[in-house]
Design a protein around this motif. Structure first.
Motif, mmCIF file in Angstrom:
data_model
loop_
_atom_site.group_PDB
_atom_site.id
_atom_site.type_symbol
_atom_site.label_atom_id
_atom_site.label_comp_id
_atom_site.label_asym_id
_atom_site.label_seq_id
_atom_site.Cartn_x
_atom_site.Cartn_y
_atom_site.Cartn_z
ATOM 1 N N ASP A 1 24.324 19.108 44.954
ATOM 2 C CA ASP A 1 24.273 20.082 43.884
ATOM 3 C C ASP A 1 23.410 19.558 42.750
ATOM 4 N N ASP A 2 23.286 20.366 41.680
ATOM 5 C CA ASP A 2 22.454 19.971 40.550
ATOM 6 C C ASP A 2 22.990 18.727 39.850
ATOM 7 N N HIS A 3 24.296 18.545 39.856
ATOM 8 C CA HIS A 3 24.864 17.354 39.220
ATOM 9 C C HIS A 3 24.370 16.088 39.924
ATOM 10 N N GLY A 4 24.382 16.108 41.256
ATOM 11 C CA GLY A 4 23.868 14.951 41.999
ATOM 12 C C GLY A 4 22.384 14.738 41.755
ATOM 13 N N ALA A 5 21.622 15.842 41.619
ATOM 14 C CA ALA A 5 20.189 15.703 41.351
ATOM 15 C C ALA A 5 19.949 15.095 39.980
ATOM 16 N N ARG A 6 20.771 15.477 38.994
ATOM 17 C CA ARG A 6 20.627 14.883 37.662
ATOM 18 C C ARG A 6 20.982 13.403 37.669
ATOM 19 N N LEU A 7 21.924 13.017 38.507
ATOM 20 C CA LEU A 7 22.216 11.589 38.645
ATOM 21 C C LEU A 7 21.020 10.830 39.223
ATOM 22 N N VAL A 8 20.322 11.460 40.160
ATOM 23 C CA VAL A 8 19.106 10.841 40.701
ATOM 24 C C VAL A 8 18.064 10.662 39.596
ATOM 25 N N ALA A 9 17.912 11.687 38.739
ATOM 26 C CA ALA A 9 16.966 11.575 37.629
ATOM 27 C C ALA A 9 17.366 10.457 36.681
ATOM 28 N N LEU A 10 18.671 10.336 36.416
ATOM 29 C CA LEU A 10 19.133 9.246 35.561
ATOM 30 C C LEU A 10 18.817 7.890 36.188
ATOM 31 N N PHE A 11 19.040 7.799 37.502
ATOM 32 C CA PHE A 11 18.681 6.571 38.207
ATOM 33 C C PHE A 11 17.178 6.313 38.119
ATOM 34 N N GLY A 12 16.375 7.404 38.144
ATOM 35 C CA GLY A 12 14.927 7.249 38.019
ATOM 36 C C GLY A 12 14.530 6.668 36.680
ATOM 37 N N PHE A 13 15.217 7.070 35.597
ATOM 38 C CA PHE A 13 14.921 6.487 34.284
ATOM 39 C C PHE A 13 15.248 4.994 34.272
ATOM 40 N N VAL A 14 16.311 4.598 34.989
ATOM 41 C CA VAL A 14 16.633 3.170 35.089
ATOM 42 C C VAL A 14 15.525 2.425 35.821
ATOM 43 N N VAL A 15 15.034 3.018 36.922
ATOM 44 C CA VAL A 15 13.939 2.387 37.676
ATOM 45 C C VAL A 15 12.677 2.319 36.811
ATOM 46 N N ALA A 16 12.402 3.387 36.038
ATOM 47 C CA ALA A 16 11.227 3.384 35.157
ATOM 48 C C ALA A 16 11.348 2.297 34.101
ATOM 49 N N ALA A 17 12.552 2.151 33.525
ATOM 50 C CA ALA A 17 12.746 1.090 32.535
ATOM 51 C C ALA A 17 12.546 -0.284 33.164
ATOM 52 N N ALA A 18 12.991 -0.438 34.418
ATOM 53 C CA ALA A 18 12.787 -1.719 35.103
ATOM 54 C C ALA A 18 11.310 -2.014 35.289
ATOM 55 N N PHE A 19 10.509 -0.961 35.593
ATOM 56 C CA PHE A 19 9.070 -1.192 35.757
ATOM 57 C C PHE A 19 8.409 -1.493 34.422
ATOM 58 N N VAL A 20 8.852 -0.805 33.358
ATOM 59 C CA VAL A 20 8.292 -1.077 32.033
ATOM 60 C C VAL A 20 8.508 -2.533 31.646
ATOM 61 N N VAL A 21 9.672 -3.062 31.987
ATOM 62 C CA VAL A 21 10.000 -4.442 31.626
ATOM 63 C C VAL A 21 9.286 -5.436 32.531
ATOM 64 N N THR A 22 9.260 -5.156 33.831
ATOM 65 C CA THR A 22 8.762 -6.150 34.791
ATOM 66 C C THR A 22 7.321 -5.927 35.221
ATOM 67 N N GLY A 23 6.755 -4.721 34.985
ATOM 68 C CA GLY A 23 5.421 -4.417 35.492
ATOM 69 C C GLY A 23 4.346 -5.386 35.031
ATOM 70 N N PRO A 24 4.192 -5.630 33.718
ATOM 71 C CA PRO A 24 3.157 -6.588 33.285
ATOM 72 C C PRO A 24 3.352 -7.975 33.882
ATOM 73 N N GLY A 25 4.607 -8.420 33.999
ATOM 74 C CA GLY A 25 4.856 -9.726 34.608
ATOM 75 C C GLY A 25 4.480 -9.756 36.076
ATOM 76 N N LEU A 26 4.760 -8.676 36.803
ATOM 77 C CA LEU A 26 4.370 -8.605 38.210
ATOM 78 C C LEU A 26 2.855 -8.644 38.360
ATOM 79 N N ALA A 27 2.142 -7.915 37.488
ATOM 80 C CA ALA A 27 0.680 -7.931 37.553
ATOM 81 C C ALA A 27 0.138 -9.332 37.280
ATOM 82 N N TRP A 28 0.726 -10.024 36.293
ATOM 83 C CA TRP A 28 0.273 -11.393 35.997
ATOM 84 C C TRP A 28 0.564 -12.315 37.164
ATOM 85 N N LEU A 29 1.759 -12.197 37.770
ATOM 86 C CA LEU A 29 2.122 -13.061 38.889
ATOM 87 C C LEU A 29 1.226 -12.810 40.088
#
Length: 424
Positions: free
Chosen positions: A168-196
């Motif tokens: 249902d839409d509630h489960g889809a919104r949970l996926v979107a919330l999880f996506g924001f967590v993944v995006a925040a993880a990339f924002v934090v780790t992305g430059p370090g991954l590129a340097w490594l």
């Protein structure tokens, strides 16, 4: 006091926007670096497979003729990574052709370092690139998931990294919330991954000090020759402009003045028209002289600075053009003049050849480098070998020991990236 108090929030908001823009730019650069590194990592992985395959075939005696290809394969992949790292940081000078024969792969110290890099980048670099790019793609997919999840078949209604079933839409919104967590993880780790991912190349693909010095001497010699050629070309252009324009006008002035003098003796009433023609010719000569002078060092750079000068070029361009110049302070006059002339030539090319509906000129200063990007949405296909003016632009840039990168696939868009040293 009210003005001061009212200005403080404005300053804070402006600083906050700058921080956000800088962070967003760093994340986008990290993603671009990871994508580029993933491309060279795939090439390195293919090179690793080829080295291993040739080694196994040579062990049974059937792969010995293929060993001669190993140095060229390793060097060609390493040169691609050197070019990528040079575009995103301190220059790594290319080394040229690889040593002939398979023995050079094991005896040449530079080839041994390149072979070590090949295995590291083809394994660890490939994993880092795939992980970073997957993280970014997964973030976009999950954040937008509520917009399109109903279009999926029921058995495919859950994204890759989600462990629950979406019904249902509630489960889809949970996926979107999880996506924001993944995006925040990339924002934090992305430059370090590129340097490594780039670190092995920065460490192993840089030539030793003695070889690096000889290569830099050769490189400086070539850029010095380019500077002399550009200077000679500029002198020939100025001489041609003076000879074909102002000089002919001044000759016409002297002829008309002589005709006026003779008319004064024979028919004084005709003197006025001859002097009028002489005055017109003198004014045209002055206008052409001003044009030549402006082509040497445009006075608009002194009057309005680089941002104002480029804005003037954009206003005069037949194609709608937007400028975005963020260059604190002033660069050397020759560097600003080069940026001005490169932009003028590029906009002329866009007007004549691109059939574009818009163009963008973006200028930034990062450390001791002036970065210029000119982009249009035209038909693409620009090629320096077909007389598009890119060769002249390249000559101006190489005279400053700068770099030029042209991307213009058929169908567009065309992007011209220029990097010029401008001092600290």
């Amino acid at each position: 006091m009210r003005i001061v108090k009212g200005s403080e929030p404005t300053v804070v908001r402006r600083d906050g926007r700058r921080v956000l823009v800088a962070r967003a730019r760093a994340v986008l650069n990290a993603l671009e670096h990871l994508v580029g590194g993933l491309g060279t990592a795939l090439l390195a992985s293919a090179g690793v497979l080829w080295v291993v395959l040739v080694g196994l075939l040579s062990a049974v005696g059937v792969g010995l003729p293929l060993t001669a290809t190993l140095p060229r394969v390793v060097r060609s992949v390493a040169e691609r990574e050197r070019g990528r790292l040079t575009r995103w940081g301190p220059e790594i000078i290319a080394l040229g052709p690889a040593p002939a024969g398979a023995r050079g792969l094991l005896t040449d110290p530079i080839m041994r370092r390149e072979l070590r890099w090949l295995f590291v980048h083809g394994t660890l670099g490939l994993f880092i690139g795939m992980f970073g790019v997957t993280l970014a793609v997964q973030a976009v997919q999950d954040v937008t998931y509520p917009l399109w999840w109903r279009l999926l078949p029921r058995e495919e209604a859950a994204p890759t990294f989600v462990f629950w079933t979406v019904e249902d839409d509630h489960g889809a919104r949970l996926v979107a919330l999880f996506g924001f967590v993944v995006a925040a993880a990339f924002v934090v780790t992305g430059p370090g991954l590129a340097w490594l991912q780039a670190w092995p190349g920065r460490r192993l693909l840089v030539p030793p000090a003695d070889i690096d010095l000889s290569l830099r001497i050769a490189h400086l010699s070539s850029t010095r020759a380019a500077a002399l050629d550009a200077h000679a070309t500029e002198l020939r252009r100025i001489e041609r402009s003076l000879h074909d324009g102002a000089q002919n006008r001044l000759v016409a002035v002297t002829i008309l003045i002589g005709a006026a003098r003779r008319a004064l003796e024979r028919d004084p009433s005709a003197t006025g028209s001859a002097l009028d023609r002489a005055q017109d010719a003198a004014e045209q000569a002055l206008a052409e002289l001003r044009t030549v002078v402006r082509s040497i060092l445009p006075p608009v750079l002194d009057d309005r600075g680089l941002a104002g000068a480029l804005a003037g070029l954009a206003d005069d361009c037949a194609v709608p053009c937007r400028t975005d110049v963020d260059v604190p302070g002033r660069c050397a006059a020759s560097v600003e003049a080069t940026a001005y002339f490169v932009t003028a030539e590029a906009l002329t090319n866009i007007t004549k050849h691109s059939r574009a509906s818009r163009a963008d000129v973006v200028v930034r200063r990062e450390g001791d480098r002036l970065l210029l990007r000119i982009e249009d949405d035209g038909v693409g296909g620009a090629d320096a070998r077909e007389g598009s003016g890119i060769a002249g632009i390249r000559g101006r840039i190489e005279a400053h020991d700068g770099r030029l990168e042209l991307t213009s696939p058929p169908g567009g868009p065309t992007t011209l990236r220029v990097e010029l040293p401008c001092g600290l």
